[in-house]
Write an enzyme that holds these catalytic residues in place. Sequence first.
Site, PDB file in Angstrom:
ATOM      1  N   CYS A  54      41.033  17.694  17.165  1.00 23.00           N
ATOM      2  CA  CYS A  54      40.917  18.573  18.329  1.00 23.00           C
ATOM      3  C   CYS A  54      40.422  17.823  19.559  1.00 23.00           C
ATOM      4  CB  CYS A  54      39.983  19.738  18.024  1.00 23.00           C
ATOM      5  SG  CYS A  54      39.698  20.813  19.441  1.00 23.00           S
ATOM      6  N   TYR A  63      54.805  24.096  17.679  1.00 23.46           N
ATOM      7  CA  TYR A  63      54.095  24.314  18.941  1.00 23.46           C
ATOM      8  C   TYR A  63      53.667  22.987  19.550  1.00 23.46           C
ATOM      9  CZ  TYR A  63      49.554  23.740  16.533  1.00 23.46           C
ATOM     10  OH  TYR A  63      48.485  23.239  15.822  1.00 23.46           O
ATOM     11  N   CYS A 101      43.639  19.625  20.720  1.00 23.50           N
ATOM     12  CA  CYS A 101      43.402  20.725  21.668  1.00 23.50           C
ATOM     13  C   CYS A 101      42.925  20.254  23.045  1.00 23.50           C
ATOM     14  CB  CYS A 101      42.347  21.679  21.112  1.00 23.50           C
ATOM     15  SG  CYS A 101      42.486  22.034  19.356  1.00 23.50           S
ATOM     16  N   HIS A 117      41.692  45.424  37.619  1.00 24.05           N
ATOM     17  CA  HIS A 117      42.854  45.305  38.503  1.00 24.05           C
ATOM     18  C   HIS A 117      42.527  44.402  39.682  1.00 24.05           C
ATOM     19  CE1 HIS A 117      46.658  46.636  40.153  1.00 24.05           C
ATOM     20  NE2 HIS A 117      46.058  46.852  41.312  1.00 24.05           N
ATOM     21  N   LYS A 175      45.427  17.919  25.024  1.00 18.27           N
ATOM     22  CA  LYS A 175      46.614  18.752  25.250  1.00 18.27           C
ATOM     23  C   LYS A 175      46.386  19.745  26.373  1.00 18.27           C
ATOM     24  CE  LYS A 175      46.725  22.398  23.241  1.00 18.27           C
ATOM     25  NZ  LYS A 175      47.339  22.655  21.944  1.00 18.27           N
ATOM     26  N   GLU A 187      45.287  43.740  32.097  1.00 18.89           N
ATOM     27  CA  GLU A 187      45.356  45.201  32.135  1.00 18.89           C
ATOM     28  C   GLU A 187      46.691  45.723  31.605  1.00 18.89           C
ATOM     29  OE1 GLU A 187      45.335  47.103  36.020  1.00 18.89           O
ATOM     30  OE2 GLU A 187      46.083  45.252  36.942  1.00 18.89           O
TER      31      GLU A 187
END
Length: 518
Positions: free
Chosen positions: A79, A220, A84, A493, A87, A498
Amino acid sequence: VREAVVSTQSTGFRVQAPPEETSQKKDDHSYTFDLAVVGGGSGGLACAKEAAKLGAKVCVFDFVHPSPYKTTWGLGGTCLNVGCIPKKLMHTASIYGELMEDAASFGWDDAAKNDHSWSSMVGSVQGHIKKQNWSLRIDLQEKDVTYYNEYAAFVDSHTLKGVNKRGKEREVTANKIVLAMGGRPNYPDIPGASEYAITSDDIFSLKYNPGKTLCVGASYISLECAGFLHGLGIDTTVMVRSILLRGFDEDCAQKIGEYMEAIGVKFLRPATPTKIECVKEAADGNPPELKVTFLQDGVEKSETYNTVLFAIGRTPLTSKVNPDSIGLKYESNGKVPVNEAEQTNVENVYALGDIIKAPELTPLAIQSGRLLARRLFGESKLLTDYQNVPTTVFTPIEYGCCGLSEEAAIAKYGAENIEVYHTKHTPTEQVVREPSERDGFNYAKMVCVKSENEKVVGLHYLGPHAGEVIGGFALGLTMGATKSDFDRLVGIHPTSSEVFTTLKITKSSGESIEDEDC
């Protein structure tokens, strides 16, 4: 987390294995350590540090064999060093380029005129990683965890032999042993693959701009690498044997592929490489020239690239720790069967992280490591919950998800018992930019079980900040939230998150899902 009940039933991602007494030493013996951890990645370090915090005498073995490209790295596992963290940083670099392209619509007329420097980016990324490598070593020292930069293998079920880079050996004994070695990328068995190609082990520290790049694989990792390379202005092609992102939601996987093609990433599918040859060696800071021969629809073709990156899967390092010497059971793919308490068939040996049959995710390994330490050396009985674990794929259009894909939900509950709510959406930050090929791909999906009061069993989101959006909603899934719970929630918002509070169109209705204005 749940109360510990060790059984012989299969649970979710786990494969149960009843403990067998294979220890050659008993608990009344004196050991060098209470706990020895093999593997200095996220899960192993979390387990070691938590055990030490609880008063255990702990050691960690960690050693990285160089990749075929001769890349190596420090403490912290995949990682931090080759996964991770680098990346996400390189993905962010590509997003900055995209934002600069959009900036003119916000009044920044000259924002897109700067060229990207690969070497500067790599220098910054590697500088951060090396700081973290050092911080982890200091952290172990401060927590009284003994660190051995040595490759460890079993001598017997309580004894490990460590070998350092000079070949010097040592043996230590431990009452409990935790295996957390992780895995390494696979290479195909074709001429020139390991000689001339690289993997995710190498791309994040590559000293030269990779130039025209072929990413082989539909994983992925392949799509993420292809995505950020393209975003940095690099000519990028993805070679795919079959479908994209196997195991993820098929709607979302297909939309990711369509988005990447729309922005200019090229795809060869269905295609498989058969040979790689070096036409010109790398020199003077420039990449090599590689001829790739491949089969596409049964026809042999070839193309020249500067870099070939394989992302066709990873194999756990289980076989490297001499598991047969203690009778440790493991599958042909290297995965180690464990019970609900991460215990292997060898009573005092435990396994966690990427070497067990569970989602290969850093936060999950960290949680399971900490909880395991608390059960072994504290009073806790809590187990790791391997269900409803959120994750994000950092492709050019980000994909966040939690729970079941639509296909998995149908397989589990039956098609007639599943309701899917979905819609397209346009984030506010994209409404004033110039129309482009990137428009129309943002998407949200909620998978519900009709017979359980429309309990939400899957959330899927395509759009910016996918990890931030899905991460919070994951709590709802773990607590059994229903569609009506989401309907009662008031969203913030104007944000992308949302969208999950206003879903009203079902897939079964066939109604249009084009998003509406505020």
